[in-house]
Design a protein around this motif. Structure first.
Motif, PDB file in Angstrom:
ATOM      1  N   TRP A   1       0.806  -1.212   0.000  1.00  0.00           N
ATOM      2  CA  TRP A   1       0.000   0.000   0.000  1.00  0.00           C
ATOM      3  C   TRP A   1       0.846   1.272   0.000  1.00  0.00           C
ATOM      4  O   TRP A   1       0.380   2.319  -0.476  1.00  0.00           O
ATOM      5  CB  TRP A   1      -0.976   0.011   1.179  1.00  0.00           C
ATOM      6  CG  TRP A   1      -0.381   0.011   2.550  1.00  0.00           C
ATOM      7  CD1 TRP A   1      -0.182  -1.061   3.360  1.00  0.00           C
ATOM      8  CD2 TRP A   1       0.082   1.157   3.290  1.00  0.00           C
ATOM      9  NE1 TRP A   1       0.379  -0.675   4.552  1.00  0.00           N
ATOM     10  CE2 TRP A   1       0.543   0.689   4.539  1.00  0.00           C
ATOM     11  CE3 TRP A   1       0.138   2.523   3.019  1.00  0.00           C
ATOM     12  CZ2 TRP A   1       1.061   1.533   5.510  1.00  0.00           C
ATOM     13  CZ3 TRP A   1       0.658   3.377   3.981  1.00  0.00           C
ATOM     14  CH2 TRP A   1       1.110   2.882   5.213  1.00  0.00           C
ATOM     15  N   GLU A   2       2.066   1.220   0.497  1.00  0.00           N
ATOM     16  CA  GLU A   2       2.863   2.451   0.571  1.00  0.00           C
ATOM     17  C   GLU A   2       3.174   3.037  -0.807  1.00  0.00           C
ATOM     18  O   GLU A   2       2.870   4.206  -1.060  1.00  0.00           O
ATOM     19  CB  GLU A   2       4.142   2.206   1.369  1.00  0.00           C
ATOM     20  CG  GLU A   2       3.924   2.212   2.868  1.00  0.00           C
ATOM     21  CD  GLU A   2       5.226   2.286   3.643  1.00  0.00           C
ATOM     22  OE1 GLU A   2       6.295   2.528   3.033  1.00  0.00           O
ATOM     23  OE2 GLU A   2       5.185   2.092   4.869  1.00  0.00           O
TER      24      GLU A   2
ATOM     25  N   VAL B   1       1.733   2.302  -3.601  1.00  0.00           N
ATOM     26  CA  VAL B   1       0.474   2.479  -4.330  1.00  0.00           C
ATOM     27  C   VAL B   1      -0.230   3.753  -3.887  1.00  0.00           C
ATOM     28  O   VAL B   1      -0.798   4.491  -4.703  1.00  0.00           O
ATOM     29  CB  VAL B   1      -0.441   1.252  -4.128  1.00  0.00           C
ATOM     30  CG1 VAL B   1      -1.818   1.505  -4.727  1.00  0.00           C
ATOM     31  CG2 VAL B   1       0.186   0.016  -4.764  1.00  0.00           C
ATOM     32  N   LEU B   2      -0.185   4.045  -2.602  1.00  0.00           N
ATOM     33  CA  LEU B   2      -0.915   5.186  -2.054  1.00  0.00           C
ATOM     34  C   LEU B   2      -0.122   6.485  -2.104  1.00  0.00           C
ATOM     35  O   LEU B   2      -0.669   7.557  -1.824  1.00  0.00           O
ATOM     36  CB  LEU B   2      -1.314   4.878  -0.606  1.00  0.00           C
ATOM     37  CG  LEU B   2      -2.371   5.760   0.057  1.00  0.00           C
ATOM     38  CD1 LEU B   2      -3.670   5.758  -0.740  1.00  0.00           C
ATOM     39  CD2 LEU B   2      -2.618   5.313   1.490  1.00  0.00           C
TER      40      LEU B   2
ATOM     41  N   ARG C   1      -8.764   7.464  -1.022  1.00  0.00           N
ATOM     42  CA  ARG C   1      -8.148   6.449  -0.165  1.00  0.00           C
ATOM     43  C   ARG C   1      -7.185   7.094   0.830  1.00  0.00           C
ATOM     44  O   ARG C   1      -7.108   6.691   1.997  1.00  0.00           O
ATOM     45  CB  ARG C   1      -7.419   5.413  -1.021  1.00  0.00           C
ATOM     46  CG  ARG C   1      -8.346   4.470  -1.763  1.00  0.00           C
ATOM     47  CD  ARG C   1      -9.123   3.592  -0.805  1.00  0.00           C
ATOM     48  NE  ARG C   1     -10.058   2.710  -1.499  1.00  0.00           N
ATOM     49  CZ  ARG C   1     -10.819   1.805  -0.897  1.00  0.00           C
ATOM     50  NH1 ARG C   1     -10.772   1.678   0.419  1.00  0.00           N
ATOM     51  NH2 ARG C   1     -11.642   1.051  -1.590  1.00  0.00           N
TER      52      ARG C   1
ATOM     53  N   PRO D   1      -4.424   1.229   6.612  1.00  0.00           N
ATOM     54  CA  PRO D   1      -4.281   0.669   5.256  1.00  0.00           C
ATOM     55  C   PRO D   1      -3.869  -0.795   5.257  1.00  0.00           C
ATOM     56  O   PRO D   1      -4.140  -1.514   4.293  1.00  0.00           O
ATOM     57  CB  PRO D   1      -3.206   1.556   4.617  1.00  0.00           C
ATOM     58  CG  PRO D   1      -2.499   2.217   5.756  1.00  0.00           C
ATOM     59  CD  PRO D   1      -3.513   2.356   6.839  1.00  0.00           C
TER      60      PRO D   1
ATOM     61  N   GLU E   1      -6.794  -3.231   4.755  1.00  0.00           N
ATOM     62  CA  GLU E   1      -7.498  -3.303   3.477  1.00  0.00           C
ATOM     63  C   GLU E   1      -7.192  -4.624   2.779  1.00  0.00           C
ATOM     64  O   GLU E   1      -6.074  -5.143   2.870  1.00  0.00           O
ATOM     65  CB  GLU E   1      -7.071  -2.152   2.564  1.00  0.00           C
ATOM     66  CG  GLU E   1      -7.700  -0.823   2.901  1.00  0.00           C
ATOM     67  CD  GLU E   1      -9.193  -0.797   2.630  1.00  0.00           C
ATOM     68  OE1 GLU E   1      -9.628  -1.296   1.577  1.00  0.00           O
ATOM     69  OE2 GLU E   1      -9.926  -0.269   3.480  1.00  0.00           O
TER      70      GLU E   1
ATOM     71  N   THR F   1      -7.744  -4.112  -2.996  1.00  0.00           N
ATOM     72  CA  THR F   1      -7.724  -2.646  -3.032  1.00  0.00           C
ATOM     73  C   THR F   1      -6.428  -2.142  -3.643  1.00  0.00           C
ATOM     74  O   THR F   1      -6.421  -1.276  -4.524  1.00  0.00           O
ATOM     75  CB  THR F   1      -7.879  -2.074  -1.610  1.00  0.00           C
ATOM     76  OG1 THR F   1      -9.139  -2.471  -1.080  1.00  0.00           O
ATOM     77  CG2 THR F   1      -7.786  -0.548  -1.620  1.00  0.00           C
ATOM     78  N   TRP F   2      -5.319  -2.712  -3.195  1.00  0.00           N
ATOM     79  CA  TRP F   2      -4.016  -2.186  -3.596  1.00  0.00           C
ATOM     80  C   TRP F   2      -3.569  -2.711  -4.952  1.00  0.00           C
ATOM     81  O   TRP F   2      -2.921  -1.981  -5.714  1.00  0.00           O
ATOM     82  CB  TRP F   2      -2.985  -2.485  -2.511  1.00  0.00           C
ATOM     83  CG  TRP F   2      -3.437  -1.970  -1.179  1.00  0.00           C
ATOM     84  CD1 TRP F   2      -3.627  -2.678  -0.034  1.00  0.00           C
ATOM     85  CD2 TRP F   2      -3.804  -0.617  -0.863  1.00  0.00           C
ATOM     86  NE1 TRP F   2      -4.080  -1.870   0.972  1.00  0.00           N
ATOM     87  CE2 TRP F   2      -4.193  -0.593   0.497  1.00  0.00           C
ATOM     88  CE3 TRP F   2      -3.834   0.575  -1.590  1.00  0.00           C
ATOM     89  CZ2 TRP F   2      -4.610   0.569   1.136  1.00  0.00           C
ATOM     90  CZ3 TRP F   2      -4.251   1.741  -0.958  1.00  0.00           C
ATOM     91  CH2 TRP F   2      -4.627   1.726   0.386  1.00  0.00           C
TER      92      TRP F   2
END
Length: 512
Positions: free
Chosen positions: A186-187, A189-190, A223, A315, A318, A322-323
C-alpha cells in the motif's frame, strides 16, 4: 558498472579456476543451466553465467544485474552488475550466509560475523592470497566487509518486483533469499494519493479539478483521506463525492459518502440522496443511505457502521484487491503482478485458506476467480490460467464445473494452448452428457448454453488460424450439435456466428 570482470574470467582459465574454488563462482557450470527451467515473472531475459557446487546458479539480467538462485527455491539480486556482484562474492566468502545482515546491524557485528567465517575458511584454503590475486587481475578495489554487506543488502532489496524468479512449468515464485522487511504494497500504491491529498488541502477550490477530474487520482486521494482524516476536509470530501459519481458505483464512491456522513451534518443528506440516485447501480449500491429528513444520529450511525464494516483507518487492514487494483490503475504492473502471484502460490500451498469461516467443510473459491481476473488484467495469462485451472478443479456442481471450464478453455485458447483448450471443451461436452447432478436441468434454455457454444466457435476459428483443419471441422460439428440443442430467445446472433465460422472452415478447405 560493467561486466569487465566476467569477460576477464572467461578469457583467463587460471582466474576462472580461482573464482570457482574456493569462491564458488564456477563458469564451467553455466552450460548445465539451472536445476530446473525458470523465468522472470516480468518476462525479462536472463542468462546463466556461472554456478556453485551446491546447485546454485548465477544469472545476468537485461539491465546487467546479477540474480542468484539456490537449489532450494530461493532467489535474489546480489549486485547491480556482474562486477559489483563479484566483489561481494570475493569479499564475503560464503556470502549466502550473510544475507540476513544489513547496515543496521552495525560495524562491530558485521566485522565479527565475517571474521569468524573467514577464519574457518583459512583452516582449509588460502583465501587471502587468492582473493588478492583476483582483485588485482579484475581491477577491483579493496572494500571493507561493512561496505560489501551494504552493497549486498541494497541489491537484495531490489529483487521485487522486477526480478522475481518463477518455475517455468508450474509458475511458482521463488522465495526471497533474505527476510529483510520491505515496504507494504500500500505504501508505493498510495504515495500519489497522499501527495494529491496534501495538494488539495493546500490549494484553492478552483485548482482541485486536475486531481478531482482524473478518475485514478481522485480514487487515490479518497483512499488517502480514508487513512488521514481531518475535520477541515468536509468541503473537499463533498466535492470529491460529487465528482466520483462520474465513475458510477465504485468502492470509492461509497467511501466518499461514508467520509461525508461521518461528519454528521444533516445538511449533507440531500447531497447523499442525489448521489444515490445518480443511476441504477448507485441506487442499489447506496440503498442504505438515510433519506432526507433523517436526524444526525441516524446519519452518523449509518456512516460509522459502514465505515467499521468496509473501511477503517489502517491501510494494512485493506484487502489485497484494493491495492492491486489501484496499482494496475497507475501502471504499477510488476508490483501488482508479484503480489498476485505470491497470493496465488499461498493458496496452492494451503488450500485450507479457502475454507468458509462458517462452514469449514466447504470451500469459498471466489478468491481464485478474482486472482485469475486480476492476473489477466495485469497481462499475465499463464498465471491467470494457473489460477483458473485450480478454480475449475475445486468446483462441486456440474454447472459450476462447466462454467469455470469454459473460462479455462478461453484462457487456454488465448495463450495458444489449443490442444488443452480442445480437451477442456471435450470435458464440458462429457459433463453435459452425464452431469452427475441436476444442476443442468435448464442449460439449453438460458445464456449458459449460448456461452458454451460461443467458445466452441471461437476455438474453431483459432484452429483454422493455426492451420489445423481437421480439428476445426471436428469442433465445428460439436459446436453445431450444441447449438441444435438450444432453445429460447437470443439465438439469432449465435446462428450467424455459426454460419460465419462454418464459412471460414469451408474457405480454408477450398484454399487447400
Amino acid at each position: 558498472m560493467t561486466d569487465h570482470a566476467l569477460r576477464t574470467l572467461r578469457q583467463n582459465p587460471r582466474l576462472a579456476e580461482l573464482a570457482a574454488f574456493p569462491f564458488e563462482f564456477d563458469l564451467s557450470r553455466a552450460d548445465g543451466g539451472h536445476g530446473e527451467p525458470v523465468r522472470l515473472a516480468s518476462g525479462g531475459p536472463i542468462e546463466v553465467v556461472a554456478g556453485t557446487g551446491a546447485g546454485g546458479t548465477y544469472f545476468v539480467c537485461a539491465d546487467g544485474s546479477m540474480l542468484y538462485a539456490d537449489s532450494e527455491g530461493g532467489a535474489g539480486i546480489i549486485g547491480s552488475s556482474v562486477d559489483e556482484a563479484l566483489q561481494v562474492v570475493l569479499g564475503l566468502p560464503c556470502w549466502f550466509d550473510f544475507v540476513d545482515l544489513s547496515p543496521r546491524d552495525g560495524e562491530e557485528v558485521i566485522l565479527a560475523r565475517i571474521a569468524a567465517a573467514e577464519e574457518e575458511m583459512r583452516e582449509d584454503y588460502g583465501i587471502d592470497e587468492t582473493r588478492a590475486e583476483l582483485r588485482a587481475a579484475l581491477g577491483f578495489p579493496e572494500r571493507s566487509p561493512v561496505e560489501l554487506v551494504t552493497l549486498l543488502h541494497t541489491a537484495l532489496l531490489r529483487t521485487e518486483p522486477d526480478f522475481v524468479l518463477l518455475t517455468e512449468e508450474e509458475g511458482f515464485a521463488y522465495r526471497l533469499l533474505d527476510e529483510h522487511p520491505r515496504p507494504p504494497l500500500w505504501e508505493p500504491v498510495l504515495a500519489r494519493g497522499r501527495a494529491d491529498l496534501t495538494l488539495l488541502r493546500t490549494s484553492d477550490r478552483a485548482d482541485w479539478d486536475p486531481v478531482a477530474g482524473d478518475p485514478v487520482r481522485r480514487r487515490l486521494a479518497l483512499r488517502a483521506a480514508q487513512f488521514d482524516r481531518a475535520e477541515s476536509d468536509l468541503d473537499l470530501l463533498r466535492y470529491l463525492l460529487r465528482r466520483e459519481t462520474e465513475s458510477s458505483m465504485t468502492d470509492e464512491l461509497r467511501l466518499a459518502a461514508v467520509l461525508v456522513g461521518r461528519h454528521g451534518d444533516v445538511g449533507d443528506l440531500p447531497l447523499l440522496y442525489e448521489v444515490r440516485e445518480t443511476d441504477f447501480d448507485t441506487h442499489c449500491g447506496l440503498s442504505e443511505i438515510p433519506e432526507p429528513g433523517a436526524d444526525a444520529a441516524e446519519l452518523l450511525r449509518w456512516a460509522e457502521e459502514l465505515d467499521e464494516w468496509m473501511f477503517g483507518t489502517d491501510p494494512a487492514d485493506e484487502p489485497l484487491a484494493t491495492w492491486t487494483e489501484l496499482a494496475l490503475d497507475q501502471g504499477m504492473t510488476e508490483l501488482a503482478r508479484v503480489a498476485l502471484i505470491r497470493a496465488l502460490d499461498e493458496v496452492f500451498m494451503d488450500q485450507s485458506l479457502l475454507r468458509r469461516p462458517g462452514d469449514p467443510t466447504r470451500l469459498e473459491t471466489s478468491r481464485l476467480s478474482w486472482l485469475a481476473a486480476e492476473l489477466e488484467r495485469a497481462g499475465d495469462l499463464p498465471q491467470a490460467l494457473r489460477a483458473q485451472r485450480l478454480h475449475t478443479a475445486l468446483q462441486e456442481t456440474a454447472w459450476d464445473r462447466i462454467s469455470e471450464r469454459r473460462d479455462q478453455a478461453r484462457l487456454e485458447r488465448v495463450c495458444g494452448q489449443l490442444p488443452q483448450a480442445i480437451d477442456s471443451l471435450a470435458a464440458i461436452r462429457a459433463l453435459l452428457a452425464d452431469p452427475g447432478d441436476d444442476s443442468l436441468r435448464y442449460w439449453t434454455q438460458v445464456n449458459f448454453g449460448r456461452f458454451i457454444a460461443e467458445e466452441h466457435y471461437a476455438l474453431t476459428r483459432a484452429l483454422v488460424d493455426a492451420d489445423l483443419p481437421e480439428g476445426a471441422r471436428t469442433l465445428l460439428a460439436a459446436a453445431d450439435a450444441i447449438l441444435g440443442e438450444l432453445s429460447g430467445n437470443g439465438l439469432k446472433r449465435l446462428r450467424e456466428l455459426a454460419e460465419e465460422t462454418a464459412e471460414r472452415v469451408r474457405d480454408f478447405r477450398d484454399l487447400r
